[in-house]
Write an enzyme that holds these catalytic residues in place. Structure first.
Site, PDB file in Angstrom:
ATOM      1  N   HIS A 261      -5.778   3.594  -1.296  1.00 27.26           N
ATOM      2  CA  HIS A 261      -7.100   3.893  -0.735  1.00 27.26           C
ATOM      3  C   HIS A 261      -7.477   5.298  -1.182  1.00 27.26           C
ATOM      4  O   HIS A 261      -6.867   6.276  -0.739  1.00 27.26           O
ATOM      5  CB  HIS A 261      -7.012   3.803   0.793  1.00 27.26           C
ATOM      6  CG  HIS A 261      -8.321   4.037   1.494  1.00 27.26           C
ATOM      7  ND1 HIS A 261      -8.453   3.915   2.849  1.00 27.26           N
ATOM      8  CD2 HIS A 261      -9.554   4.396   1.033  1.00 27.26           C
ATOM      9  CE1 HIS A 261      -9.705   4.186   3.210  1.00 27.26           C
ATOM     10  NE2 HIS A 261     -10.395   4.492   2.109  1.00 27.26           N
TER      11      HIS A 261
ATOM     12  N   ASN B  11       0.848  -1.187   0.000  1.00 30.17           N
ATOM     13  CA  ASN B  11       0.000   0.000   0.000  1.00 30.17           C
ATOM     14  C   ASN B  11       0.897   1.256   0.000  1.00 30.17           C
ATOM     15  O   ASN B  11       1.731   1.415   0.893  1.00 30.17           O
ATOM     16  CB  ASN B  11      -0.885  -0.047   1.259  1.00 30.17           C
ATOM     17  CG  ASN B  11      -1.805   1.142   1.381  1.00 30.17           C
ATOM     18  OD1 ASN B  11      -1.402   2.279   1.138  1.00 30.17           O
ATOM     19  ND2 ASN B  11      -3.041   0.907   1.772  1.00 30.17           N
TER      20      ASN B  11
ATOM     21  N   ARG C 189      -7.261  12.771   1.367  1.00 30.17           N
ATOM     22  CA  ARG C 189      -6.179  13.260   2.240  1.00 30.17           C
ATOM     23  C   ARG C 189      -4.795  12.799   1.779  1.00 30.17           C
ATOM     24  O   ARG C 189      -3.804  13.416   2.105  1.00 30.17           O
ATOM     25  CB  ARG C 189      -6.417  12.851   3.689  1.00 30.17           C
ATOM     26  CG  ARG C 189      -6.301  11.368   3.927  1.00 30.17           C
ATOM     27  CD  ARG C 189      -6.367  11.051   5.401  1.00 30.17           C
ATOM     28  NE  ARG C 189      -7.683  11.301   5.963  1.00 30.17           N
ATOM     29  CZ  ARG C 189      -8.124  10.746   7.083  1.00 30.17           C
ATOM     30  NH1 ARG C 189      -7.337   9.945   7.767  1.00 30.17           N
ATOM     31  NH2 ARG C 189      -9.323  10.989   7.538  1.00 30.17           N
ATOM     32  N   HIS C 190      -4.731  11.672   1.068  1.00 29.08           N
ATOM     33  CA  HIS C 190      -3.417  11.267   0.537  1.00 29.08           C
ATOM     34  C   HIS C 190      -3.490  10.963  -0.957  1.00 29.08           C
ATOM     35  O   HIS C 190      -3.058  11.771  -1.771  1.00 29.08           O
ATOM     36  CB  HIS C 190      -2.767  10.139   1.364  1.00 29.08           C
ATOM     37  CG  HIS C 190      -3.676   9.055   1.880  1.00 29.08           C
ATOM     38  ND1 HIS C 190      -4.551   8.366   1.070  1.00 29.08           N
ATOM     39  CD2 HIS C 190      -3.813   8.530   3.126  1.00 29.08           C
ATOM     40  CE1 HIS C 190      -5.196   7.463   1.803  1.00 29.08           C
ATOM     41  NE2 HIS C 190      -4.786   7.544   3.054  1.00 29.08           N
TER      42      HIS C 190
ATOM     43  N   HIS D  36      -3.524  -4.628   7.932  1.00 33.30           N
ATOM     44  CA  HIS D  36      -3.656  -3.490   8.849  1.00 33.30           C
ATOM     45  C   HIS D  36      -2.733  -3.655  10.039  1.00 33.30           C
ATOM     46  O   HIS D  36      -2.878  -4.581  10.830  1.00 33.30           O
ATOM     47  CB  HIS D  36      -5.081  -3.245   9.332  1.00 33.30           C
ATOM     48  CG  HIS D  36      -5.319  -1.780   9.576  1.00 33.30           C
ATOM     49  ND1 HIS D  36      -4.853  -1.138  10.700  1.00 33.30           N
ATOM     50  CD2 HIS D  36      -5.883  -0.830   8.805  1.00 33.30           C
ATOM     51  CE1 HIS D  36      -5.164   0.145  10.609  1.00 33.30           C
ATOM     52  NE2 HIS D  36      -5.771   0.363   9.474  1.00 33.30           N
TER      53      HIS D  36
ATOM     54  N   THR E 173      -6.662   6.334  10.404  1.00 30.72           N
ATOM     55  CA  THR E 173      -6.590   5.338   9.340  1.00 30.72           C
ATOM     56  C   THR E 173      -7.859   4.499   9.475  1.00 30.72           C
ATOM     57  O   THR E 173      -8.681   4.764  10.354  1.00 30.72           O
ATOM     58  CB  THR E 173      -5.307   4.480   9.482  1.00 30.72           C
ATOM     59  OG1 THR E 173      -5.314   3.461   8.484  1.00 30.72           O
ATOM     60  CG2 THR E 173      -5.196   3.827  10.847  1.00 30.72           C
ATOM     61  N   THR E 174      -8.044   3.497   8.605  1.00 29.41           N
ATOM     62  CA  THR E 174      -9.252   2.668   8.707  1.00 29.41           C
ATOM     63  C   THR E 174      -9.231   1.962  10.054  1.00 29.41           C
ATOM     64  O   THR E 174      -8.333   1.178  10.326  1.00 29.41           O
ATOM     65  CB  THR E 174      -9.265   1.624   7.569  1.00 29.41           C
ATOM     66  OG1 THR E 174      -8.892   2.274   6.357  1.00 29.41           O
ATOM     67  CG2 THR E 174     -10.628   1.007   7.414  1.00 29.41           C
TER      68      THR E 174
ATOM     69  N   ARG F  52      -9.616   7.973  -0.583  1.00 32.97           N
ATOM     70  CA  ARG F  52     -10.559   8.392   0.448  1.00 32.97           C
ATOM     71  C   ARG F  52     -11.439   9.522  -0.061  1.00 32.97           C
ATOM     72  O   ARG F  52     -11.024  10.317  -0.905  1.00 32.97           O
ATOM     73  CB  ARG F  52      -9.799   8.863   1.696  1.00 32.97           C
ATOM     74  CG  ARG F  52      -9.006   7.768   2.388  1.00 32.97           C
ATOM     75  CD  ARG F  52      -8.412   8.279   3.686  1.00 32.97           C
ATOM     76  NE  ARG F  52      -9.437   8.471   4.687  1.00 32.97           N
ATOM     77  CZ  ARG F  52      -9.666   7.629   5.705  1.00 32.97           C
ATOM     78  NH1 ARG F  52      -8.913   6.564   5.876  1.00 32.97           N
ATOM     79  NH2 ARG F  52     -10.627   7.867   6.548  1.00 32.97           N
TER      80      ARG F  52
ATOM     81  N   GLU G 261      -8.771   0.338  -2.594  1.00 30.86           N
ATOM     82  CA  GLU G 261      -9.566   0.341  -1.363  1.00 30.86           C
ATOM     83  C   GLU G 261     -10.476   1.550  -1.421  1.00 30.86           C
ATOM     84  O   GLU G 261     -10.015   2.657  -1.763  1.00 30.86           O
ATOM     85  CB  GLU G 261      -8.666   0.522  -0.137  1.00 30.86           C
ATOM     86  CG  GLU G 261      -7.928  -0.705   0.280  1.00 30.86           C
ATOM     87  CD  GLU G 261      -7.044  -0.410   1.487  1.00 30.86           C
ATOM     88  OE1 GLU G 261      -7.210   0.636   2.142  1.00 30.86           O
ATOM     89  OE2 GLU G 261      -6.176  -1.230   1.749  1.00 30.86           O
TER      90      GLU G 261
ATOM     91  N   ASP H  67      -0.180   4.470   0.022  1.00 31.89           N
ATOM     92  CA  ASP H  67      -0.902   5.680   0.472  1.00 31.89           C
ATOM     93  C   ASP H  67       0.024   6.695   1.140  1.00 31.89           C
ATOM     94  O   ASP H  67      -0.106   7.906   0.942  1.00 31.89           O
ATOM     95  CB  ASP H  67      -1.955   5.323   1.522  1.00 31.89           C
ATOM     96  CG  ASP H  67      -3.157   4.596   0.960  1.00 31.89           C
ATOM     97  OD1 ASP H  67      -3.248   4.441  -0.272  1.00 31.89           O
ATOM     98  OD2 ASP H  67      -4.002   4.155   1.770  1.00 31.89           O
ATOM     99  N   HIS H  68       0.944   6.172   1.992  1.00 33.70           N
ATOM    100  CA  HIS H  68       1.704   7.117   2.814  1.00 33.70           C
ATOM    101  C   HIS H  68       2.862   7.779   2.079  1.00 33.70           C
ATOM    102  O   HIS H  68       3.445   8.741   2.582  1.00 33.70           O
ATOM    103  CB  HIS H  68       2.103   6.475   4.137  1.00 33.70           C
ATOM    104  CG  HIS H  68       0.887   6.160   4.960  1.00 33.70           C
ATOM    105  ND1 HIS H  68      -0.065   7.117   5.243  1.00 33.70           N
ATOM    106  CD2 HIS H  68       0.434   5.006   5.489  1.00 33.70           C
ATOM    107  CE1 HIS H  68      -1.043   6.565   5.933  1.00 33.70           C
ATOM    108  NE2 HIS H  68      -0.767   5.284   6.089  1.00 33.70           N
TER     109      HIS H  68
ATOM    110  N   GLU I  31     -10.799  -9.486   3.427  1.00 29.20           N
ATOM    111  CA  GLU I  31      -9.501  -9.121   3.997  1.00 29.20           C
ATOM    112  C   GLU I  31      -9.706  -9.048   5.500  1.00 29.20           C
ATOM    113  O   GLU I  31     -10.522  -8.254   5.988  1.00 29.20           O
ATOM    114  CB  GLU I  31      -8.994  -7.783   3.454  1.00 29.20           C
ATOM    115  CG  GLU I  31      -7.627  -7.429   4.059  1.00 29.20           C
ATOM    116  CD  GLU I  31      -7.053  -6.117   3.535  1.00 29.20           C
ATOM    117  OE1 GLU I  31      -7.336  -5.744   2.378  1.00 29.20           O
ATOM    118  OE2 GLU I  31      -6.335  -5.469   4.312  1.00 29.20           O
TER     119      GLU I  31
HETATM  120  N1  PXP Z   1      -5.791  -3.030   4.503  1.00 29.52           N
HETATM  121  C1  PXP Z   1      -6.728  -2.053   4.607  1.00 29.52           C
HETATM  122  C2  PXP Z   1      -8.130  -2.378   4.246  1.00 29.52           C
HETATM  123  C3  PXP Z   1      -6.366  -0.758   5.008  1.00 29.52           C
HETATM  124  O1  PXP Z   1      -7.303   0.208   5.088  1.00 29.52           O
HETATM  125  C4  PXP Z   1      -5.013  -0.474   5.288  1.00 29.52           C
HETATM  126  C5  PXP Z   1      -4.613   0.905   5.678  1.00 29.52           C
HETATM  127  O2  PXP Z   1      -4.778   1.751   4.606  1.00 29.52           O
HETATM  128  C6  PXP Z   1      -4.084  -1.526   5.157  1.00 29.52           C
HETATM  129  C7  PXP Z   1      -4.501  -2.794   4.786  1.00 29.52           C
HETATM  130  C8  PXP Z   1      -2.629  -1.318   5.422  1.00 29.52           C
HETATM  131  O3  PXP Z   1      -2.449  -1.028   6.762  1.00 29.52           O
HETATM  132  P1  PXP Z   1      -1.032  -0.531   7.251  1.00 29.52           P
HETATM  133  O4  PXP Z   1      -0.755   0.770   6.558  1.00 29.52           O
HETATM  134  O5  PXP Z   1      -1.196  -0.416   8.715  1.00 29.52           O
HETATM  135  O6  PXP Z   1      -0.034  -1.595   6.842  1.00 29.52           O
END
Ligand code: PXP
Length: 239
Positions: A43, A7, A49-50, A191, A100-101, A45, A70, A9-10, A151
């Protein structure tokens, strides 16, 4: 062998923090794939935001493995998913105030919304995964609603500190993974998973793919994306 979906996103979070054009999640995705990622996750959103729409459209053109989107099941995102055609949509809950989620999707309380979203996405030939807590009723609901995969939310297991709580949280994940497989659902997990917690999953062969973001991006800031992904990939080999 279980897969690793990274992922990014960050990477976008870092970019948005300064309103700059960099770092680019598209570039990060290329490096993650070079490091062995089996998929790229973003993701989109509602508050953007990202990840931005531009990122998603470019990733659709550049990702060579598979693109996982996502999203919350809203009319806007369903329209975007239909347009972009990712390889998988993971439906997640979304609250504006969360960092976060935070919890899994409540597929029971949101039966109509989730069912309509699955139907609409299937109508576009997009497989659907539901991000749910390791809860038997949610898994059975996912099956009933015709989801392709689930998931399992691993956040509680990763966050709790006391050994007895940790083993109870892991037992829930194990039971959930086995139940989902018995119902012929694909099983992803994600997550909060980091380079330590991933080790606990050894021996749990029901999990098809891990979805990991924050810990990999955090390590990438210090050692580089390709190396960070390669190191996580090596920990997953043999699970
Ligand atoms: N799976 C889902 C559904 C998520 O929302 C996230 C966070 O965006 C992740 C996995 C990844 O989580 P993490 O960034 O804590 O590894």
């Amino acid at each position: 062998m279980a897969g690793l979906a990274v992922n990014v996103d960050h990477i976008a979070t870092l970019r948005q923090a300064r309103g700059a054009d960099y770092p680019d999640p598209v570039a990060a995705a290329v490096l993650a794939e070079l490091g062995g990622a089996d998929g790229i996750v973003v993701h989109l959103r509602g508050d953007r935001r990202h990840v931005q729409d531009r990122d998603l459209y470019l990733l659709k053109q550049t990702v060579l493995s598979k693109l996982i989107l996502e999203m919350a099941a809203t009319p806007e995102t369903l329209q975007i998913a239909a347009d972009v055609q990712p390889d998988l949509v993971t439906l997640v809950p979304e609250r504006r105030e969360e960092i976060t989620t935070e919890g899994g999707l409540d597929a029971i309380a949101l039966t109509d919304t989730v069912s309509n979203a699955i139907e609409a996405l299937h109508g576009r030939d997009i497989p659907v995964s539901l991000f749910i807590d390791p809860d038997r009723r949610q898994i059975e609901k996912a099956r009933e609603l015709n989801a392709d995969m689930i998931e399992i939310h691993t956040g509680r297991f990763c966050d709790v500190k006391k050994p007895n709580e940790k083993s109870a949280a892991f037992a829930d994940i194990e039971t959930a993974a086995k139940r989902a497989k018995a119902l012929d659902l694909g099983v992803n997990a994600g997550h909060g998973i980091c380079y330590n917690t991933i080790k606990s999953f050894h021996g749990l062969s029901e999990i098809d793919e891990y979805s990991i973001g924050h810990s990999i991006v955090a390590r990438a800031a210090l050692v580089g994306m390709e190396k960070a992904v390669r190191e996580m990939r090596a920990l997953i080999v043999g699970i």
